[in-house]
Design a protein around this motif. Structure first.
Motif, short mmCIF file in Angstrom:
data_model
loop_
_atom_site.label_atom_id
_atom_site.label_comp_id
_atom_site.label_asym_id
_atom_site.label_seq_id
_atom_site.Cartn_x
_atom_site.Cartn_y
_atom_site.Cartn_z
N UNK A 134 1.30 -5.36 -15.92
CA UNK A 134 2.55 -5.91 -16.41
C UNK A 134 2.46 -6.44 -17.84
N UNK A 135 3.62 -6.54 -18.49
CA UNK A 135 4.95 -6.37 -17.90
C UNK A 135 5.50 -4.94 -17.95
N UNK A 136 4.76 -4.02 -18.57
CA UNK A 136 5.29 -2.67 -18.81
C UNK A 136 4.58 -1.65 -17.92
N UNK A 137 5.37 -0.87 -17.19
CA UNK A 137 4.82 0.06 -16.20
C UNK A 137 5.45 1.45 -16.36
N UNK A 138 4.75 2.46 -15.86
CA UNK A 138 5.43 3.72 -15.57
C UNK A 138 5.83 3.67 -14.09
N UNK A 139 6.44 4.74 -13.59
CA UNK A 139 7.01 4.68 -12.24
C UNK A 139 5.95 4.45 -11.17
N UNK A 140 4.90 5.27 -11.16
CA UNK A 140 3.87 5.14 -10.13
C UNK A 140 2.98 3.94 -10.38
N UNK A 141 2.87 3.53 -11.66
CA UNK A 141 2.11 2.33 -11.97
C UNK A 141 2.75 1.08 -11.38
N UNK A 142 4.08 1.02 -11.41
CA UNK A 142 4.78 -0.10 -10.79
C UNK A 142 4.55 -0.10 -9.29
N UNK A 144 1.99 1.19 -7.65
CA UNK A 144 0.60 0.82 -7.37
C UNK A 144 0.40 -0.68 -7.52
N UNK A 145 0.95 -1.26 -8.59
CA UNK A 145 0.78 -2.69 -8.82
C UNK A 145 1.48 -3.52 -7.74
N UNK A 146 2.66 -3.08 -7.31
CA UNK A 146 3.40 -3.82 -6.29
C UNK A 146 2.64 -3.83 -4.97
N UNK A 147 2.08 -2.69 -4.60
CA UNK A 147 1.36 -2.63 -3.33
C UNK A 147 0.01 -3.33 -3.42
N UNK A 148 -0.63 -3.29 -4.59
CA UNK A 148 -1.88 -4.04 -4.76
C UNK A 148 -1.62 -5.53 -4.59
N UNK A 149 -0.46 -5.99 -5.06
CA UNK A 149 -0.12 -7.40 -4.88
C UNK A 149 -0.07 -7.78 -3.41
N UNK A 150 0.20 -6.80 -2.56
CA UNK A 150 0.23 -7.02 -1.12
C UNK A 150 -1.10 -6.67 -0.46
N UNK A 151 -2.10 -6.33 -1.27
CA UNK A 151 -3.40 -5.99 -0.73
C UNK A 151 -3.53 -4.57 -0.24
N UNK A 152 -2.65 -3.69 -0.72
CA UNK A 152 -2.61 -2.29 -0.28
C UNK A 152 -2.82 -1.40 -1.48
N UNK A 153 -3.80 -0.50 -1.41
CA UNK A 153 -4.06 0.42 -2.50
C UNK A 153 -3.35 1.75 -2.27
N UNK A 154 -2.71 2.25 -3.34
CA UNK A 154 -2.12 3.58 -3.36
C UNK A 154 -2.84 4.42 -4.39
N UNK A 155 -2.82 5.75 -4.24
CA UNK A 155 -3.30 6.60 -5.34
C UNK A 155 -2.47 6.34 -6.59
N UNK A 156 -2.89 6.89 -7.71
CA UNK A 156 -2.30 6.51 -9.00
C UNK A 156 -0.96 7.19 -9.31
N UNK A 157 -0.88 8.51 -9.20
CA UNK A 157 0.27 9.25 -9.70
C UNK A 157 1.31 9.50 -8.61
N UNK A 158 2.55 9.80 -9.03
CA UNK A 158 3.65 9.99 -8.08
C UNK A 158 3.34 11.10 -7.08
N UNK A 159 2.84 12.24 -7.56
CA UNK A 159 2.57 13.35 -6.65
C UNK A 159 1.43 13.01 -5.69
N UNK A 160 0.48 12.19 -6.13
CA UNK A 160 -0.59 11.75 -5.26
C UNK A 160 -0.07 10.76 -4.23
N UNK A 161 0.82 9.88 -4.64
CA UNK A 161 1.42 8.93 -3.70
C UNK A 161 2.25 9.65 -2.66
N UNK A 162 2.96 10.69 -3.07
CA UNK A 162 3.75 11.46 -2.10
C UNK A 162 2.84 12.11 -1.06
N UNK A 163 1.75 12.71 -1.51
CA UNK A 163 0.83 13.36 -0.58
C UNK A 163 0.14 12.36 0.34
N UNK A 164 -0.01 11.11 -0.12
CA UNK A 164 -0.72 10.08 0.63
C UNK A 164 0.16 9.46 1.72
#
Length: 248
Positions: A134-142, A144-164
């Motif tokens: 923060x404070x500046x994010x790209x779409x998948x970066x936001x 990833x950061x939001x879920x990390x705040x909850x203790x949950x890791x996501x892959x980095x990019x949008x297409x990776x998050x979709x597959x996950x």
């Protein structure tokens, strides 16, 4: 502080936020590593050239480059670290181990991710390609950061998050699910569902926002809403926290 030669057999901790680039030119951001994240050096080139650094860390580099390739431990993301940022690393005393969470535990944590995204929107921000700090994010970066705040890791990019994520129908969408946009071939954008067809996301200036905003999935909405509505690919439910497939 642990002193060591920069090596591919140890793990490093980031002492302060750093940028990770998509080439050794270090002129285009790929992602970022927030303070406390772990990384490893990938295949230090041979023969090495040692360049002295502070904190007892020397860089292992080729004579014709000013960067070293690294891989972030929490999401396996590769990139190039500018050698001027070597001083921001320290050898870890303990290596990173992913936290195993059940689907129920993740569901209980989703309000934290939603709150993080909303609070990020309320700060002055703009869309930053590669931004995960923060404070500046790209779409998948936001995301990833939001879920990390909850203790949950996501892959980095949008297409990776979709597959996950686990695909779900529109009738099963709940707040905290992810919504994906793009071409028929690949997801290129992601947002976080809030309910009532609303979603929060970070989008670029070319799409009319240049930052974090809440939009509605509707072909009758404003120009931005229509733009993404016509690129809708589907929805995904986060049912696990990311764990590296390459972890020893």
């Amino acid at each position: 502080m642990v002193n060591s030669q920069l090596s591919d057999v140890v793990e490093y901790r980031v002492r302060s936020h750093i940028n990770i680039y998509d080439s050794p030119k270090c002129d285009r951001l790929a992602t970022q590593a927030s303070q406390g994240r772990h990384l490893r050096v990938v295949d230090p080139p041979q023969p090495p050239l040692m360049k002295g650094g502070r904190n007892g860390i020397d860089s292992v580099v080729q004579s014709d480059t000013n960067a070293v390739m690294v891989r972030l431990c929490e999401d396996d993301y590769p990139g190039w670290l500018d050698l001027r940022d070597i001083d921001l690393l320290e050898v870890t005393e303990t290596v990173y181990h992913p936290l195993v969470l059940s689907e129920f535990q993740i569901r209980e944590k989703l309000p934290v991710a939603i709150t993080f995204a909303r609070e990020a929107m309320n700060q002055s921000n703009y869309y930053l390609w590669g931004g995960t700090v923060g404070p500046n994010y790209d779409c998948s970066g936001l995301m990833q950061a939001a879920f990390v705040a909850a203790g949950i890791w996501l892959p980095r990019d949008a297409y990776q998050q979709e597959a996950f994520t686990k695909p779900i129908s529109i009738g099963a969408v709940e707040p905290g699910n992810l919504v994906f946009f793009g071409t028929p071939e690949k997801a290129t954008h992601v947002g976080l569902c809030l309910g009532d067809r609303r979603y929060i996301h970070s989008s670029g200036q070319a799409q009319g926002r240049n930052g974090i905003a809440i939009d509605v999935l509707s072909e009758d909405g404003d120009e931005v809403s229509q733009f993404y509505y016509h690129q809708l690919r589907g929805y995904g439910k986060v049912v696990a926290s990311y764990q590296s497939g390459n972890r020893e």
